[in-house]
Design a protein around this motif. Structure first.
Motif, PDB file in Angstrom:
ATOM      1  N   LEU A 233       0.836  -1.198   0.000  1.00  0.00           N
ATOM      2  CA  LEU A 233       0.000   0.000   0.000  1.00  0.00           C
ATOM      3  C   LEU A 233       0.870   1.247   0.000  1.00  0.00           C
ATOM      4  CD1 LEU A 233      -2.819   1.273   0.174  1.00  0.00           C
ATOM      5  CD2 LEU A 233      -2.664   1.085   2.666  1.00  0.00           C
ATOM      6  N   LEU A 234       1.931   1.237   0.802  1.00  0.00           N
ATOM      7  CA  LEU A 234       2.852   2.370   0.835  1.00  0.00           C
ATOM      8  C   LEU A 234       3.519   2.558  -0.524  1.00  0.00           C
ATOM      9  CD1 LEU A 234       4.381   4.569   2.391  1.00  0.00           C
ATOM     10  CD2 LEU A 234       6.014   2.803   3.129  1.00  0.00           C
ATOM     11  N   ALA A 235       3.909   1.456  -1.159  1.00  0.00           N
ATOM     12  CA  ALA A 235       4.583   1.544  -2.457  1.00  0.00           C
ATOM     13  C   ALA A 235       3.671   2.162  -3.516  1.00  0.00           C
ATOM     14  CB  ALA A 235       5.044   0.159  -2.897  1.00  0.00           C
ATOM     15  N   LEU A 236       2.422   1.692  -3.592  1.00  0.00           N
ATOM     16  CA  LEU A 236       1.543   2.238  -4.635  1.00  0.00           C
ATOM     17  C   LEU A 236       1.139   3.673  -4.307  1.00  0.00           C
ATOM     18  CD1 LEU A 236      -1.863   2.380  -4.167  1.00  0.00           C
ATOM     19  CD2 LEU A 236      -1.486  -0.063  -3.806  1.00  0.00           C
ATOM     20  N   SER A 237       0.989   3.991  -3.018  1.00  0.00           N
ATOM     21  CA  SER A 237       0.659   5.366  -2.625  1.00  0.00           C
ATOM     22  C   SER A 237       1.796   6.314  -2.983  1.00  0.00           C
ATOM     23  CB  SER A 237       0.368   5.438  -1.128  1.00  0.00           C
ATOM     24  OG  SER A 237       0.196   6.777  -0.713  1.00  0.00           O
ATOM     25  N   CYS A 238       3.021   5.912  -2.695  1.00  0.00           N
ATOM     26  CA  CYS A 238       4.163   6.766  -3.000  1.00  0.00           C
ATOM     27  C   CYS A 238       4.322   6.960  -4.499  1.00  0.00           C
ATOM     28  CB  CYS A 238       5.435   6.163  -2.403  1.00  0.00           C
ATOM     29  SG  CYS A 238       5.553   6.352  -0.618  1.00  0.00           S
ATOM     30  N   THR A 239       4.027   5.929  -5.271  1.00  0.00           N
ATOM     31  CA  THR A 239       4.114   6.058  -6.714  1.00  0.00           C
ATOM     32  C   THR A 239       3.094   7.076  -7.215  1.00  0.00           C
ATOM     33  OG1 THR A 239       4.759   3.734  -6.816  1.00  0.00           O
ATOM     34  CG2 THR A 239       4.135   4.766  -8.879  1.00  0.00           C
ATOM     35  N   GLN A 240       1.868   7.012  -6.666  1.00  0.00           N
ATOM     36  CA  GLN A 240       0.852   8.000  -7.025  1.00  0.00           C
ATOM     37  C   GLN A 240       1.289   9.406  -6.631  1.00  0.00           C
ATOM     38  OE1 GLN A 240      -2.583   6.517  -4.971  1.00  0.00           O
ATOM     39  NE2 GLN A 240      -3.149   5.078  -6.588  1.00  0.00           N
ATOM     40  N   PHE A 241       1.814   9.547  -5.428  1.00  0.00           N
ATOM     41  CA  PHE A 241       2.221  10.868  -4.956  1.00  0.00           C
ATOM     42  C   PHE A 241       3.413  11.405  -5.737  1.00  0.00           C
ATOM     43  CE2 PHE A 241      -0.490  10.380  -1.244  1.00  0.00           C
ATOM     44  CZ  PHE A 241      -0.897  11.702  -1.029  1.00  0.00           C
ATOM     45  N   LEU A 242       4.282  10.523  -6.201  1.00  0.00           N
ATOM     46  CA  LEU A 242       5.389  10.971  -7.033  1.00  0.00           C
ATOM     47  C   LEU A 242       4.851  11.586  -8.327  1.00  0.00           C
ATOM     48  CD1 LEU A 242       8.420  11.143  -7.615  1.00  0.00           C
ATOM     49  CD2 LEU A 242       8.290   8.829  -8.577  1.00  0.00           C
ATOM     50  N   ALA A 295     -11.867  -0.874  -6.441  1.00  0.00           N
ATOM     51  CA  ALA A 295     -12.132   0.542  -6.695  1.00  0.00           C
ATOM     52  C   ALA A 295     -10.836   1.308  -6.929  1.00  0.00           C
ATOM     53  CB  ALA A 295     -12.902   1.146  -5.524  1.00  0.00           C
ATOM     54  N   MET A 296      -9.762   0.925  -6.237  1.00  0.00           N
ATOM     55  CA  MET A 296      -8.471   1.574  -6.439  1.00  0.00           C
ATOM     56  C   MET A 296      -7.947   1.321  -7.847  1.00  0.00           C
ATOM     57  SD  MET A 296      -5.954   3.425  -5.236  1.00  0.00           S
ATOM     58  CE  MET A 296      -5.669   3.390  -3.454  1.00  0.00           C
ATOM     59  N   LEU A 297      -8.159   0.132  -8.373  1.00  0.00           N
ATOM     60  CA  LEU A 297      -7.736  -0.168  -9.745  1.00  0.00           C
ATOM     61  C   LEU A 297      -8.488   0.716 -10.744  1.00  0.00           C
ATOM     62  CD1 LEU A 297      -7.563  -4.068  -9.587  1.00  0.00           C
ATOM     63  CD2 LEU A 297      -5.637  -2.522  -9.952  1.00  0.00           C
ATOM     64  N   ILE A 298      -9.773   0.886 -10.529  1.00  0.00           N
ATOM     65  CA  ILE A 298     -10.561   1.755 -11.408  1.00  0.00           C
ATOM     66  C   ILE A 298     -10.036   3.190 -11.335  1.00  0.00           C
ATOM     67  CG2 ILE A 298     -12.855   2.727 -11.812  1.00  0.00           C
ATOM     68  CD1 ILE A 298     -14.015   0.099 -10.695  1.00  0.00           C
ATOM     69  N   ALA A 299      -9.812   3.667 -10.114  1.00  0.00           N
ATOM     70  CA  ALA A 299      -9.325   5.036  -9.927  1.00  0.00           C
ATOM     71  C   ALA A 299      -7.972   5.241 -10.602  1.00  0.00           C
ATOM     72  CB  ALA A 299      -9.228   5.354  -8.437  1.00  0.00           C
ATOM     73  N   GLY A 300      -7.071   4.277 -10.442  1.00  0.00           N
ATOM     74  CA  GLY A 300      -5.740   4.404 -11.033  1.00  0.00           C
ATOM     75  C   GLY A 300      -5.770   4.449 -12.550  1.00  0.00           C
ATOM     76  N   MET A 427       0.983  -2.171  -9.045  1.00  0.00           N
ATOM     77  CA  MET A 427       1.256  -2.455  -7.635  1.00  0.00           C
ATOM     78  C   MET A 427      -0.010  -2.781  -6.856  1.00  0.00           C
ATOM     79  SD  MET A 427       4.085   0.443  -6.663  1.00  0.00           S
ATOM     80  CE  MET A 427       5.742   0.409  -7.342  1.00  0.00           C
ATOM     81  N   THR A 428      -1.133  -2.232  -7.280  1.00  0.00           N
ATOM     82  CA  THR A 428      -2.386  -2.442  -6.559  1.00  0.00           C
ATOM     83  C   THR A 428      -2.756  -3.922  -6.500  1.00  0.00           C
ATOM     84  OG1 THR A 428      -3.130  -0.268  -7.331  1.00  0.00           O
ATOM     85  CG2 THR A 428      -4.804  -1.719  -6.409  1.00  0.00           C
ATOM     86  N   PHE A 429      -2.370  -4.694  -7.505  1.00  0.00           N
ATOM     87  CA  PHE A 429      -2.702  -6.120  -7.519  1.00  0.00           C
ATOM     88  C   PHE A 429      -2.033  -6.877  -6.369  1.00  0.00           C
ATOM     89  CE2 PHE A 429      -3.593  -5.044 -11.979  1.00  0.00           C
ATOM     90  CZ  PHE A 429      -4.827  -5.671 -12.153  1.00  0.00           C
ATOM     91  N   ARG A 430      -0.969  -6.328  -5.806  1.00  0.00           N
ATOM     92  CA  ARG A 430      -0.252  -7.036  -4.735  1.00  0.00           C
ATOM     93  C   ARG A 430      -0.814  -6.751  -3.354  1.00  0.00           C
ATOM     94  NH1 ARG A 430       4.649  -9.193  -6.251  1.00  0.00           N
ATOM     95  NH2 ARG A 430       4.347 -10.281  -4.257  1.00  0.00           N
TER      96      ARG A 430
END
Length: 456
Positions: A233-242, A295-300, A427-430
């Motif tokens: 979760l931290l990894a995908l969040s940081c990627t989004q924030f980057l 829902a996160m996959l849809i949003a991404g 990353m969300t799939f993990r």
């Protein structure tokens, strides 16, 4: 447990601080340094990113201190009050416009930004830990956090529209005096929001683990590292924030050099953030229907698709750019809500399976890494500008940029962040801590590799 509307509102208003501190420097600080303080683009990007390294030290410490705090105000609120007293003056000083240029100006901004980042940690880390401790209900956490997202949307719209409007009030592109006025105005807004959250959460319920984790900070980090759901979760969040960090840094340049209108910064930002105010009920429904990961996959995918499509702006013009940013904003709104709700799930699940209170450590590490990664967006965009041949200047000696520099601005606003967001989708799939794990068999998932709590 259902959280009262009064507490939801009291908690949510604190997001006026978190949104403005993230948005205004991300949107304006790089441009302020390169175009008003004559700081080279590569150095300005480094200045925005470098103080965030300190966050990796201070944020986990603040989280640990708040976990262990015992007071009549609870473990979190004393630290929030300390942040409210220190962040606003530091923020005002950040845009004070000292009579410096080049490297001396860069040193001044870096030092003040370091102080402001420390003050921000005092408020943000305990503030972000509170939702996991307010309720043990999986879906109630999303409902609670939609209020936070509404306030984030409102605050970010204000920051993205009002702050640039104040800057441009004395002429397109602004003046040093208008930047000073903007800094003072935003500092006052943050002070009101932080105090509002402090008093508004006075009656917030506390349902988390009753005892702080007595282990060392390093042993607690080991527990965090051993939590796969948190790590992914931290990894995908940081990627989004980057990606967001790159887009924020690029915004004023995109408006100025691609659209040819510096004031378009405000309307572009409104298109990006406006959906947060309108789409929260939709994302809450989607999270219940498809679970939070779905829902996160849809949003991404919406987020990344709109960003990539904006590459065609030179062909279709400014209206197209605004429409694509509106699409991006819909995806961004869902991603923001869901990542914070999923973080609260991870924290609450850890407390339920271990009986230990370490929400502060989780959020401290999260906030530190997230903040550092977001700041790297400006560093990346500064590098893109340098590769494109962008030439820094000051108001007395404006520079006409080359075609390659303008192309670099366009790609930095669109293609570069789109590539980063698509990586976050993968990353969300993990991520595995779904409603099935939390609601039906938490102990089984805690021993099957999804969560590995330490012994109580």
């Amino acid at each position: 447990m259902i959280v009262s509307t009064r507490v939801r509102l009291g908690y949510g208003v604190g997001s006026f601080c978190t949104a403005t501190f993230g948005a205004v420097p991300g949107l304006l600080l790089l441009f302020y340094m390169t175009n008003f303080l004559a700081v080279p683009a590569w150095l300005a990007g480094l200045v925005v990113a470098a103080p965030k390294v300190w966050d990796l030290v201070v944020n986990p410490l603040v989280g640990r201190w708040s976990d262990r705090t015992v007071s009549r105000m609870g473990p979190r609120r004393p630290w929030m009050l300390a942040g409210a007293c220190t962040l606003p003056p530091a923020f005002a000083a950040l845009f004070a416009g000292p009579p410096l240029t080049g490297t001396p100006a860069a040193i001044y901004v870096a030092a003040v930004f370091l102080i402001a980042a420390t003050a921000y940690a005092l408020f943000e880390v305990p503030y972000k830990a509170m939702p996991a401790e307010m309720t043990g209900d999986y879906h109630e956490r999303t409902a609670l956090l939609q209020w936070r997202m509404v306030f984030i949307g409102a605050a970010t719209v204000v920051s993205g529209i009002v702050a640039p409007a104040i800057v441009n009030s004395q002429g397109d592109g602004g003046t040093l005096a208008s930047y000073r006025l903007m800094g003072l105005t935003v500092a006052f807004v943050m002070l009101a929001a932080m105090l509002g959250a402090f008093f508004g959460t006075a009656r917030a319920p506390m349902t988390g683990a009753p005892e702080p984790d007595g282990g060392s900070l390093w042993s607690q980090f080991a527990v965090v590292r051993g939590n796969p759901s948190y790590v992914w979760l931290l990894a995908l969040s940081c990627t989004q924030f980057l990606a967001v960090g790159v887009m924020l840094a690029a915004g004023p340049y995109f408006a100025t050099y691609v659209l040819g209108d510096p004031k378009a910064t405000s309307t572009l930002f409104a298109a990006l953030i406006g959906p947060i105010l309108l789409t929260m009920p939709l994302w809450v429904k989607l999270s219940k229907r498809y679970d939070k990961r779905g829902a996160m996959l849809i949003a991404g995918l919406i987020f990344a698709g709109g960003t990539a499509a904006a590459t065609a702006t030179p062909l279709f013009g400014g209206l197209f750019a605004h429409l694509m940013l509106l699409v991006v904003g819909i995806g961004f709104a869902g991603a923001q809500l869901l990542q914070f709700s999923m973080l609260a799930d991870v924290i609450a699940f850890d407390a339920a399976t271990t009986g230990k209170r370490r929400a502060g450590v989780f959020t401290g590490l999260w906030t530190a890494i997230e903040s550092a990664v977001s700041a790297c967006g400006a560093l990346i965009f500064g590098g893109v500008l340098t590769l494109g041949g962008f030439v820094s200047s000051d108001p007395g000696r404006p520079v006409a940029q080359s075609d390659s520099a303008i192309t670099a601005v366009l790609l930095g606003q669109t293609a570069v962040p789109a590539s980063i967001i698509f990586l976050a989708v993968l990353m969300t799939f993990r991520y595995r801590l779904t409603a099935e794990h939390v609601l039906h068999d938490p102990l089984e998932s805690s021993t099957s590799g999804e969560i590995r709590p330490s012994a109580p």
